[in-house]
Design a protein around this motif. Structure first.
Motif, short mmCIF file in Angstrom:
data_model
loop_
_atom_site.label_atom_id
_atom_site.label_comp_id
_atom_site.label_asym_id
_atom_site.label_seq_id
_atom_site.Cartn_x
_atom_site.Cartn_y
_atom_site.Cartn_z
N TYR A 87 23.20 -14.94 36.87
CA TYR A 87 24.33 -14.88 37.80
C TYR A 87 24.31 -16.08 38.73
CZ TYR A 87 28.02 -13.04 40.67
OH TYR A 87 29.22 -12.90 41.30
N ARG A 93 27.45 -17.55 37.48
CA ARG A 93 28.29 -16.52 38.11
C ARG A 93 28.83 -15.51 37.09
NH1 ARG A 93 26.12 -18.58 41.50
NH2 ARG A 93 26.80 -19.87 43.23
N LEU A 94 27.92 -15.02 36.24
CA LEU A 94 28.34 -14.08 35.22
C LEU A 94 27.42 -12.87 35.26
CD1 LEU A 94 29.62 -13.17 32.46
CD2 LEU A 94 27.83 -14.49 31.39
N VAL A 95 28.04 -11.67 35.28
CA VAL A 95 27.25 -10.45 35.12
C VAL A 95 26.98 -10.32 33.63
CG1 VAL A 95 27.10 -8.00 35.53
CG2 VAL A 95 28.48 -9.41 37.03
N ARG A 143 36.58 -16.33 35.43
CA ARG A 143 35.33 -15.58 35.35
C ARG A 143 35.50 -14.22 34.69
NH1 ARG A 143 33.24 -15.79 41.24
NH2 ARG A 143 32.08 -13.97 40.61
N ILE A 144 36.68 -13.62 34.91
CA ILE A 144 36.90 -12.29 34.34
C ILE A 144 36.90 -12.34 32.81
CG2 ILE A 144 38.63 -10.47 34.11
CD1 ILE A 144 36.98 -10.43 36.70
N THR A 145 37.41 -13.45 32.25
CA THR A 145 37.42 -13.59 30.80
C THR A 145 35.99 -13.60 30.26
OG1 THR A 145 39.31 -15.01 31.15
CG2 THR A 145 38.42 -14.95 28.94
N LEU A 177 33.47 -12.28 31.71
CA LEU A 177 32.94 -10.92 31.91
C LEU A 177 33.35 -10.02 30.75
CD1 LEU A 177 31.44 -9.20 34.09
CD2 LEU A 177 33.67 -8.44 34.82
N ILE A 188 22.29 -11.27 45.20
CA ILE A 188 22.31 -11.84 43.86
C ILE A 188 22.14 -13.36 43.91
CG2 ILE A 188 24.81 -12.08 43.67
CD1 ILE A 188 23.66 -10.49 40.80
N PHE A 215 39.81 -6.34 38.67
CA PHE A 215 39.15 -5.87 37.46
C PHE A 215 38.43 -4.56 37.72
CE2 PHE A 215 36.33 -5.99 33.83
CZ PHE A 215 37.20 -6.41 32.85
N ASP A 229 33.77 -9.58 39.84
CA ASP A 229 32.76 -8.79 39.13
C ASP A 229 32.11 -7.73 40.03
OD1 ASP A 229 31.89 -11.02 40.41
OD2 ASP A 229 31.12 -11.97 38.60
N TYR A 230 32.08 -7.97 41.35
CA TYR A 230 31.55 -6.94 42.23
C TYR A 230 32.42 -5.69 42.16
CZ TYR A 230 28.26 -10.05 44.52
OH TYR A 230 27.22 -10.89 44.78
N ILE A 267 31.72 -3.81 38.93
CA ILE A 267 30.49 -3.02 38.95
C ILE A 267 30.64 -1.80 39.86
CG2 ILE A 267 28.08 -3.07 39.63
CD1 ILE A 267 28.42 -4.52 37.12
N THR A 314 38.81 -12.57 23.07
CA THR A 314 38.52 -13.28 24.33
C THR A 314 38.18 -14.74 24.07
OG1 THR A 314 36.60 -11.85 24.22
CG2 THR A 314 37.79 -11.85 26.26
N ASN A 372 42.68 -15.75 24.21
CA ASN A 372 42.45 -14.89 25.37
C ASN A 372 43.72 -14.50 26.13
OD1 ASN A 372 42.99 -16.95 27.23
ND2 ASN A 372 40.89 -17.69 27.10
#
Lengths: 297, 355
Positions: free
Chosen positions: A31, A35-37, A94-96, A98, A238, B66, B139-140, B143, B325, B329
């Protein structure tokens, strides 16, 4: 609760906590740098245990060798995942990325179900780990002190790597600012690959420990530890390695003590991590040790 | 092409669809028999998934927040419907371990009331969950919503007096038919179209494009995010309720992340931010789920005999998600929508070329 019981729980908590910490470090490094989960991180853990399982079952190799092979193969897999599923999306939102990570995670789980079968298998625990020592009246299997030892050893190696070597300096530079690092003639792709090497090998070691601690393995076993360890990383802040360790311990010890003090809440054990996560995000979004970052417009 | 003609086309399309649905469900005036139950069941699932997909698209695609909490709201809806619509006798049969709490064990309401209650309760959960988590981003947020869905599931497993715990609920009355599901899908489409083309919809898209700029333009960002989130929770609750009544039995393990993933696949495949895309993708994915069963059954090609591989369908779908994706995408439709004008103008340009 007597003192002995408390110490017993504490020992278990520290053992579980250091296991969480070990896996959380991998999350936090990935991360921190892109910056990727990395949803697939937890599933690498599963892959490592299955490799060790089949290594011992089919080839009846000695366990230390099997464990090393499993770590190496899992690492190769982790790096391949980055190359195939994340690298082409370096400039995408970033969402892509993810979504791609979620896809990889589900692919590994479902592939695991197809290849390994859905039924749980019993992981072989070498006698060394199962031997129980008594310290006072507290029973401590070798595994319980072995896990924190491995975590501390790997943490020290990692710290050395990050702060005393060139590649470590490059990793910190890329984590701070990817574009500027590239301008400074750092091979960013190579550094990111290396980060995945480190992260995946830590996940593999964590997975093997997990298999020894909870010797029932199945293809979906990585999902929950994966989520929990990501949560540990967020709780600690993080991107910050000491934070990940702190978060892992808070989560592990907290979980064990919650069940120890309130046995009625045992069923809610898995929800504890998520409640802790949401509280952290609301009260201190950057985590225990994270730096506060001002939002840039 | 003027507006009246478009309206006429739409009306004709709706009428044709209604006739087809009537034919599939009940047959036409005894002249033709209804379609076989298997096909009708798949059509039901398609319609439910269209609604669920649109609800997720409202939050993830149109508002750009998201969320991975869809399964949680569906679970709330499903349990509400099951507990309200089941007869007291059926409830007694289900709750043999721990009896159901006091007023609920006697209550039985009509299906429509149950469905509406399911939506409202899910919306209430959406409100409670959304208020804290919608302050988070990216992303937070993913999650945190995932965490809430998981908490809802863990609570369902543990509150045995209300939900029967991990055993789940069986013999839920099957009220769901094509009329219910088609109405749900159609009303959701209608709602989405009206919403997206209103000032609210433009505000949501502004938030998606740039939150800070949107706030600077005087949009109440938090209010609009909440609106989208609660509305999506309502629709997910209704969809979950319809699904529960269609399947007939529910248990907490159904509402894990893979369920959200399945809906997410439809949204991503169709294009984040396209109503048409979600409708098409939901239909395709649901149909493929059934069609692809052949990869799981044993296959004999002449002399070669391939054993069936259970679980292969999900492998195909995970690969599909990754491939979409990586290489495509924007999905099937990107953020474009279907319209009669589009069809018409295409035909005109084609004619122009041939002349």
């Amino acid at each position: 609760m007597t003192l002995t019981e408390f110490l017993q729980h504490l020992a278990n908590g520290i053992s579980l906590g250091s296991l969480y910490a070990l896996i959380a470090i991998g999350y936090t490094m990935v991360y921190g740098i892109i910056r990727l989960v990395n949803f697939a991180h937890g599933d690498l853990l599963m892959v490592a245990t299955y490799m060790a399982f089949y290594g011992m079952l089919l080839f009846s190799l000695p366990w230390p060798l099997v464990f090393i092979l499993a770590v190496i193969l899992t690492t190769v897999m982790g790096v391949t995942i980055e190359r195939v599923a994340y690298r082409p999306l370096r400039d995408a939102p970033r969402i892509t990325v993810l979504i791609s990570a979620i896809g990889v995670s589900f692919l590994l789980q479902n592939l695991g179900l197809v290849v390994f079968g859905g039924r749980s298998k019993a992981f072989y625990v070498p006698p060394f780990f199962a031997t129980i020592n008594h310290i006072g009246e507290t029973a401590v299997p070798n595994l319980v002190w072995f896990i924190p030892l491995v975590t501390v050893a790997l943490l020290m190696i990692l710290m050395h790597l990050l702060y005393r070597t060139r590649i470590g300096m490059a990793m910190r530079a890329v984590a701070r600012d990817l574009d500027t690092a590239r301008l400074m003639a750092i091979d960013v792709d190579q550094v990111i690959s290396f980060t995945f090497v480190v992260g995946s090998s830590l996940a593999a070691v964590g997975g093997l420990m997990w298999g020894l601690k909870f010797p029932q393995i199945n293809p979906l076993m990585g999902a929950m530890p994966g989520l929990k360890c990501f949560i540990a990383a967020v709780i600690g802040g993080i991107g910050n390695i000491s934070g990940a360790v702190a978060g892992g311990f808070v989560l592990g010890v907290g979980e064990i003590l919650l069940v120890a003090f309130f046995p009625d809440l045992a069923g809610y054990r898995d929800a504890f991590a998520f409640v802790l996560l949401i509280l952290t995000l609301l009260i201190r979004p950057t985590g225990l040790l994270g730096e506060r970052v001002a939002e840039k417009v | 092409m003027d507006r009246n003609n478009n309206l006429l086309y739409t009306l004709i399309a709706v009428l044709v669809l209604a006739v087809v649905l009537a034919w599939a469900q009940t047959g036409l005036f005894g002249l033709v028999s209804p379609w076989n139950p298997y096909t009708v069941r798949i059509m039901n699932l398609c319609a439910i998934n269209i609604g669920l997909g649109l609800a997720l698209n409202l939050v993830n695609g149109f508002t750009g927040q998201f969320s991975l909490g869809h399964a949680g709201f569906m679970a709330v809806g499903a349990y509400t419907v099951a507990l309200l619509v089941m007869s007291p006798a059926a409830k007694q049969m289900n709750f043999f371990m721990v009896p159901l709490v006091a007023p609920l064990d006697k209550i039985q309401v009509p299906f429509l009331v149950g469905i509406i209650m399911a939506g409202l309760l899910a919306a209430l959960f959406g409100l409670l969950v959304g208020a804290p988590v919608l302050r988070l981003k990216g992303d937070y947020l993913a999650i945190a919503t995932l965490g809430f869905a998981e908490i809802i599931r863990v609570v369902i497993v543990n509150v045995k007096g209300l939900t029967n715990g991990a055993l789940g609920l069986k013999s839920i009355p099957g009220h769901t038919n094509l009329w219910w599901t088609a109405a749900y899908a159609a009303l959701t489409v209608l709602l989405m179209v009206r919403l997206v083309n209103s000032s609210y919809g433009r505000a949501l898209k502004a938030i998606r494009e740039d939150e800070i700029a949107a706030e600077a333009m005087g949009i109440n960002v938090f209010y609009h995010k909440m609106l989208a989130f609660v509305l999506a929770a309502f629709l997910a609750g209704v969809g979950g309720g319809l699904q529960a009544s269609l399947i007939g039995s529910i248990d907490p393990a159904m509402y894990k992340l893979p369920l959200t993933f399945q809906i997410l696949l439809m949204v991503v495949l169709g294009g984040m931010g396209s109503i048409t895309g979600t409708v098409i993708a939901a239909t395709i994915v649901t149909a493929l789920m059934e069609i692809l069963r052949f990869v799981e059954s044993p296959l004999t090609l002449g002399a070669i005999h391939l054993p069936g591989i259970p679980g292969m369908r999900m492998v195909v779908f995970s690969l599909l998600l990754i491939v979409v994706t990586l290489f495509y995408n924007r999905g099937l439709m990107g953020d474009k929508e279907f319209s009669w004008d589009l069809l018409h103008s295409r035909r005109q340009t084609k004619q122009g070329v041939t002349q």
